[in-house]
Design a protein around this motif. Sequence first.
Motif, PDB file in Angstrom:
ATOM      1  N   ALA A 380       0.821  -1.216   0.000  1.00 31.76           N
ATOM      2  CA  ALA A 380       0.000   0.000   0.000  1.00 31.76           C
ATOM      3  C   ALA A 380       0.852   1.261   0.000  1.00 31.76           C
ATOM      4  CB  ALA A 380      -0.933  -0.004   1.207  1.00 31.76           C
ATOM      5  N   GLY A 381       2.011   1.192   0.648  1.00 32.49           N
ATOM      6  CA  GLY A 381       2.883   2.354   0.708  1.00 32.49           C
ATOM      7  C   GLY A 381       2.573   3.237   1.899  1.00 32.49           C
ATOM      8  N   PRO A 382       3.534   4.071   2.308  1.00 34.61           N
ATOM      9  CA  PRO A 382       3.313   4.964   3.451  1.00 34.61           C
ATOM     10  C   PRO A 382       2.264   6.018   3.130  1.00 34.61           C
ATOM     11  CG  PRO A 382       5.377   5.487   2.342  1.00 34.61           C
ATOM     12  CD  PRO A 382       4.862   4.239   1.709  1.00 34.61           C
ATOM     13  N   GLY A 383       1.562   6.450   4.181  1.00 33.12           N
ATOM     14  CA  GLY A 383       0.548   7.487   4.021  1.00 33.12           C
ATOM     15  C   GLY A 383      -0.855   6.963   3.790  1.00 33.12           C
ATOM     16  N   VAL A 384      -1.025   5.663   3.678  1.00 35.02           N
ATOM     17  CA  VAL A 384      -2.361   5.099   3.443  1.00 35.02           C
ATOM     18  C   VAL A 384      -3.208   5.225   4.704  1.00 35.02           C
ATOM     19  CG1 VAL A 384      -3.648   2.995   2.941  1.00 35.02           C
ATOM     20  CG2 VAL A 384      -1.541   3.491   1.708  1.00 35.02           C
ATOM     21  N   VAL A 385      -4.472   5.598   4.527  1.00 29.20           N
ATOM     22  CA  VAL A 385      -5.442   5.646   5.624  1.00 29.20           C
ATOM     23  C   VAL A 385      -6.740   5.036   5.111  1.00 29.20           C
ATOM     24  CG1 VAL A 385      -6.710   7.082   7.253  1.00 29.20           C
ATOM     25  CG2 VAL A 385      -4.408   7.737   6.548  1.00 29.20           C
ATOM     26  N   GLY A 386      -7.348   4.193   5.923  1.00 28.80           N
ATOM     27  CA  GLY A 386      -8.595   3.568   5.495  1.00 28.80           C
ATOM     28  C   GLY A 386      -9.356   2.975   6.656  1.00 28.80           C
ATOM     29  N   VAL A 387     -10.521   2.432   6.355  1.00 23.78           N
ATOM     30  CA  VAL A 387     -11.367   1.821   7.376  1.00 23.78           C
ATOM     31  C   VAL A 387     -11.890   0.484   6.859  1.00 23.78           C
ATOM     32  CG1 VAL A 387     -12.094   4.050   8.310  1.00 23.78           C
ATOM     33  CG2 VAL A 387     -13.488   2.930   6.568  1.00 23.78           C
ATOM     34  N   GLY A 388     -12.090  -0.423   7.798  1.00 26.02           N
ATOM     35  CA  GLY A 388     -12.875  -1.624   7.570  1.00 26.02           C
ATOM     36  C   GLY A 388     -14.113  -1.500   8.433  1.00 26.02           C
ATOM     37  N   CYS A 389     -15.285  -1.790   7.897  1.00 22.72           N
ATOM     38  CA  CYS A 389     -16.503  -1.519   8.664  1.00 22.72           C
ATOM     39  C   CYS A 389     -17.639  -2.434   8.230  1.00 22.72           C
ATOM     40  CB  CYS A 389     -16.924  -0.060   8.503  1.00 22.72           C
ATOM     41  SG  CYS A 389     -17.273   0.406   6.785  1.00 22.72           S
ATOM     42  N   TYR A 390     -18.593  -2.592   9.143  1.00 18.39           N
ATOM     43  CA  TYR A 390     -19.876  -3.218   8.830  1.00 18.39           C
ATOM     44  C   TYR A 390     -20.893  -2.743   9.852  1.00 18.39           C
ATOM     45  CZ  TYR A 390     -19.186  -6.723  12.567  1.00 18.39           C
ATOM     46  OH  TYR A 390     -18.998  -7.356  13.774  1.00 18.39           O
ATOM     47  N   SER A 391     -22.163  -2.896   9.522  1.00 21.13           N
ATOM     48  CA  SER A 391     -23.227  -2.433  10.409  1.00 21.13           C
ATOM     49  C   SER A 391     -23.298  -3.315  11.651  1.00 21.13           C
ATOM     50  CB  SER A 391     -24.566  -2.455   9.673  1.00 21.13           C
ATOM     51  OG  SER A 391     -25.613  -2.051  10.527  1.00 21.13           O
ATOM     52  N   ALA A 392     -23.377  -2.682  12.816  1.00 22.80           N
ATOM     53  CA  ALA A 392     -23.352  -3.423  14.078  1.00 22.80           C
ATOM     54  C   ALA A 392     -24.605  -4.250  14.300  1.00 22.80           C
ATOM     55  CB  ALA A 392     -23.159  -2.457  15.247  1.00 22.80           C
ATOM     56  N   ASP A 393     -25.672  -4.011  13.519  1.00 20.14           N
ATOM     57  CA  ASP A 393     -26.860  -4.833  13.704  1.00 20.14           C
ATOM     58  C   ASP A 393     -26.636  -6.266  13.223  1.00 20.14           C
ATOM     59  OD1 ASP A 393     -26.689  -4.247  11.037  1.00 20.14           O
ATOM     60  OD2 ASP A 393     -28.826  -3.855  10.765  1.00 20.14           O
ATOM     61  N   ILE A 394     -25.582  -6.497  12.446  1.00 18.62           N
ATOM     62  CA  ILE A 394     -25.250  -7.859  12.016  1.00 18.62           C
ATOM     63  C   ILE A 394     -24.657  -8.647  13.174  1.00 18.62           C
ATOM     64  CG2 ILE A 394     -23.837  -9.229  10.434  1.00 18.62           C
ATOM     65  CD1 ILE A 394     -23.955  -6.925   8.462  1.00 18.62           C
ATOM     66  N   LEU A 395     -23.664  -8.064  13.836  1.00 18.69           N
ATOM     67  CA  LEU A 395     -23.037  -8.708  14.990  1.00 18.69           C
ATOM     68  C   LEU A 395     -22.220  -7.667  15.751  1.00 18.69           C
ATOM     69  CD1 LEU A 395     -22.474 -11.398  16.518  1.00 18.69           C
ATOM     70  CD2 LEU A 395     -20.394 -11.579  15.154  1.00 18.69           C
ATOM     71  N   PRO A 396     -22.730  -7.142  16.866  1.00 20.68           N
ATOM     72  CA  PRO A 396     -21.946  -6.174  17.649  1.00 20.68           C
ATOM     73  C   PRO A 396     -20.768  -6.848  18.334  1.00 20.68           C
ATOM     74  CG  PRO A 396     -23.983  -6.742  18.786  1.00 20.68           C
ATOM     75  CD  PRO A 396     -24.056  -7.406  17.442  1.00 20.68           C
TER      76      PRO A 396
END
Length: 409
Positions: A380-396
């Motif tokens: 990915a290289g330096p400086g990468v920013v991102g998120v992994g996410c899903y809706s909590a109604d599936i499984l908190p």
Amino acid sequence: MHVHRPRLDTHVRRSSRPDSNRGSDRDRCRFPRRRKHPSPGRGGKRTHHGCIDLGRRFARDGRWIRLLRRGRLHDRAGGRHPRRPQADGRTRLSLAEKPAARRPQTCGNSPGVTNHRIAIVTDSTADLPAPLIKARGITIVPLTLNFEGRSLLDGVDIRPSEFYRKLPNATTHPTTSQPSAGQFAETYAGLLNDHDDIVSIHISEKLSGTYASAVQGAEMTDPTRVHVIDSQLVSMSLGLLTLAASEIAGRGAAADAVVEKVTQMREHVQTYFSVATLEFLRRGGRIGRASALLGSVLQVKPVLCIRDGLVTPLERVRTFDRALNRVVELTREMDHGQGLCVIVGHADAEGDAERLAQELEPVAETLMIHPLGPVVGAHAGPGVVGVGCYSADILPLGLKRSPTAQTRA
């Protein structure tokens, strides 16, 4: 002298030999002196002990008794049983037997049944914090980073902070390699000594050969007890899916149920990120569908995602700040009203990662910040920013923490 003749018991019917011209009672599916269709309450199975049933009578103590005569019924040929002696005419008494009580069977879903013990395995590209890995009992199989003439195990021989510090001065581009099938087989064999099943979740098959090695390792041990899943994800999203599998297994679900739930969830886990440059993705061969952005004369910053296991471009904006804002907007759109499970990942960009976490904190049910490991950072290289996410109604997951409480590695 007056001699009294013995008085016959009128309550006992004397049996007589059936007429020789009469067919076998057994051939007509009934016993002598019995109705073909018993009256209500008398239809239960009777035990005759090889004797002729003469009916029930009252005994002196008031109990019902059954009168039986020794000897068997005629065989199908009309004669006596070849191995039994002729009936001697004596009558024996036997108490009517009660049917044996049926023992209750234990239901498979009853609370007393012990659930299978399941081990959760993933690889080092899940980029999970070490304390959380230990607390959840997750096993990590590390990939290898080939860097500056050395082969280093990801997260074991080299940490993210050391890698990003040395990367700008590196003379050659770092490369990576997946674990061998033997490494997976050794890991699985050790876990099967203490667990009933293993659920092994790994980086997308289209981005790495890790999944193929894991499948081979399972075949070398016990493929019926080792369940290997292609997450079709990487990094933060793979970490979320692994935590979800650990949560499901911790609730007592069987291995098949864990596999089914994880397979369903991976379609709802999203990855949004932006990179400072596409050069590292190009060099590492992981640029995927984002290759269409190469050679653009415009100074744009891409907003990328993972689709079908590949890096895929979503949008192009003019500045990196706008790209991060778009990542936040896309993540918020995942909320269905019960919050989000989010992991913010970064490659030597803690300030930008904290900014994303602060903006997502009001809608986050689970929130963590963690640096990308050396293997993911090499592509990915330096400086990468991102998120992994899903809706909590599936499984908190219930792992929300302060955005400023970052994990430094």
